[in-house]
Scaffold this motif. Structure first.
Motif, PDB file in Angstrom:
ATOM      1  N   TYR A  52      35.699  11.425  94.071  1.00 29.98           N
ATOM      2  CA  TYR A  52      36.137  12.418  93.077  1.00 29.98           C
ATOM      3  C   TYR A  52      36.420  11.748  91.736  1.00 29.98           C
ATOM      4  O   TYR A  52      36.009  12.223  90.679  1.00 29.98           O
ATOM      5  CB  TYR A  52      37.388  13.110  93.624  1.00 29.98           C
TER       6      TYR A  52
ATOM      7  N   ARG B 203      34.219  11.794  87.683  1.00 35.18           N
ATOM      8  CA  ARG B 203      34.844  12.154  86.409  1.00 35.18           C
ATOM      9  C   ARG B 203      34.935  10.986  85.441  1.00 35.18           C
ATOM     10  O   ARG B 203      35.078  11.207  84.246  1.00 35.18           O
ATOM     11  CB  ARG B 203      36.236  12.728  86.676  1.00 35.18           C
ATOM     12  N   ARG B 204      34.864   9.762  85.949  1.00 32.07           N
ATOM     13  CA  ARG B 204      35.104   8.614  85.089  1.00 32.07           C
ATOM     14  C   ARG B 204      33.900   7.707  84.883  1.00 32.07           C
ATOM     15  O   ARG B 204      33.831   6.968  83.900  1.00 32.07           O
ATOM     16  CB  ARG B 204      36.244   7.769  85.665  1.00 32.07           C
TER      17      ARG B 204
ATOM     18  N   THR C 249      27.379  15.722  84.055  1.00 29.48           N
ATOM     19  CA  THR C 249      28.769  16.131  84.192  1.00 29.48           C
ATOM     20  C   THR C 249      29.511  15.866  82.892  1.00 29.48           C
ATOM     21  O   THR C 249      29.463  14.762  82.360  1.00 29.48           O
ATOM     22  CB  THR C 249      29.449  15.358  85.338  1.00 29.48           C
TER      23      THR C 249
ATOM     24  N   GLY D  41      33.203  17.166  80.404  1.00 29.97           N
ATOM     25  CA  GLY D  41      34.498  17.833  80.432  1.00 29.97           C
ATOM     26  C   GLY D  41      34.334  19.306  80.126  1.00 29.97           C
ATOM     27  O   GLY D  41      33.398  19.719  79.442  1.00 29.97           O
TER      28      GLY D  41
ATOM     29  N   SER E 294      30.613  21.159  83.957  1.00 24.52           N
ATOM     30  CA  SER E 294      31.952  20.643  84.196  1.00 24.52           C
ATOM     31  C   SER E 294      31.987  19.936  85.539  1.00 24.52           C
ATOM     32  O   SER E 294      31.157  20.190  86.410  1.00 24.52           O
ATOM     33  CB  SER E 294      32.959  21.791  84.202  1.00 24.52           C
ATOM     34  N   PRO E 295      32.945  19.019  85.722  1.00 22.86           N
ATOM     35  CA  PRO E 295      33.045  18.344  87.008  1.00 22.86           C
ATOM     36  C   PRO E 295      33.139  19.302  88.188  1.00 22.86           C
ATOM     37  O   PRO E 295      32.598  19.028  89.256  1.00 22.86           O
ATOM     38  CB  PRO E 295      34.325  17.510  86.855  1.00 22.86           C
TER      39      PRO E 295
ATOM     40  N   ARG F 287      27.435  11.362  83.566  1.00 20.06           N
ATOM     41  CA  ARG F 287      28.305  11.894  82.517  1.00 20.06           C
ATOM     42  C   ARG F 287      27.614  11.838  81.177  1.00 20.06           C
ATOM     43  O   ARG F 287      26.895  10.902  80.873  1.00 20.06           O
ATOM     44  CB  ARG F 287      29.602  11.086  82.446  1.00 20.06           C
TER      45      ARG F 287
END
Length: 275
Positions: free
Chosen positions: A128, A132-133, A244, A246, A255-256, A274
């Motif tokens: 997860y 996102r990172r 992906t 924000g 979005s994620p 991302r």
């Protein structure tokens, strides 16, 4: 592509990701880096051999992890794949993305359980967090995945400028994998556009960001995930790629949460990049 990071907890879920990573490593002649993070009650690196005996369960877990990592190294050697291993002692909050830069990783392959509910049913919280990172592509492989091919890759796009450079990365990745890109735009009631407007957006997007000619399929659906999955099923795709980003008022398409829902809803490997 030079290095593929494969985080593992040696579960059945991780095994599917390991096997898929072996497949990708063969296609790209990349080195595999197997990473196992083991939680320890204290800073293990500072303990003496005598002090380690005070924590028999942790000591056994470390011993077992070393055996499993060595087995993966031997498996890679048997398939002619270069490999290395990382056993990390964690008594804090170490995250996988911290090793991407230090190990010069180009791609991360991680596992996900088959149950719906991505955040609660995942290979730890690290998958997860990576989605996102991570600044590099992340491939998430479901626990029951047995597929070891990638001829057709669905690329879901919103044709927005902010995803253009990430699309270039996907195009390059597909070329490295030897996969044919099939682009899809999902037209939803929330973000409805007329077909002519979508086609015009598509022509401008491809002219600016694509190195090759691509057709963009337009699918009408109530939800972006449903449209992407329907299209992937219709063309018998072997993978899905999404950009992906924000959440924003402009569009939450990439979005994620959308990426995570896709992973929960499909058995296909999902590549997340991302923007």
């Amino acid at each position: 592509m030079k290095k593929i990071l494969v985080p593992t907890d040696f579960s059945a879920c991780a095994l599917s990701a390991e096997n898929y990573a072996f497949f990708l490593a063969k296609k790209t002649d990349a080195e595999m880096v197997f990473l196992h993070i083991i939680n320890t009650p204290v800073d293990w690196s500072k303990l003496s051999k005598e002090q380690e005996n005070l924590f028999p369960d942790t000591k056994k877990a470390i011993s077992d992890a070393k055996v499993h990592l060595n087995e993966l190294i031997h498996k890679a050697q048997g398939q002619g794949i270069r490999s290395s291993k990382l056993l990390v002692y964690n008594n804090g909050n170490i995250k996988i993305h911290e090793f991407v830069a230090s190990e010069h990783i180009d791609l991360v392959v991680m596992g996900s359980h088959g149950q719906y509910g991505f955040k609660d049913h995942i290979l730890g919280t690290n998958t997860y967090s990576m989605l996102r990172r991570s600044k590099i592509p992340v491939v998430v492989v479901k626990e029951n995945n047995t597929m070891a091919k990638l001829k057709t890759l669905v690329v879901a796009t919103n044709l927005r400028e902010e995803t253009g450079h990430a699309f270039k990365s996907i195009e390059t990745l597909a070329e490295v994998f030897g996969a044919k890109i099939k682009m899809v735009y999902v037209n939803t009631p929330t973000y409805f556009l007329e077909t002519n407007d979508i086609k015009q957006l598509g022509r401008e997007y491809l002219r600016e960001y694509a190195n090759y000619e691509h057709e963009i399929e337009v699918i009408d659906a109530f939800k972006e995930e449903r449209g992407i999955l329907q299209y992937a099923k219709n063309i018998d795709a072997e993978g899905i790629a999404v950009v992906t980003a924000g959440k924003s008022d402009l569009m939450q398409y990439f979005s994620p949460s959308i990426t995570e829902n896709l992973i929960a809803m499909t058995d296909l490997p999902v590549i997340s990049i991302r923007k």
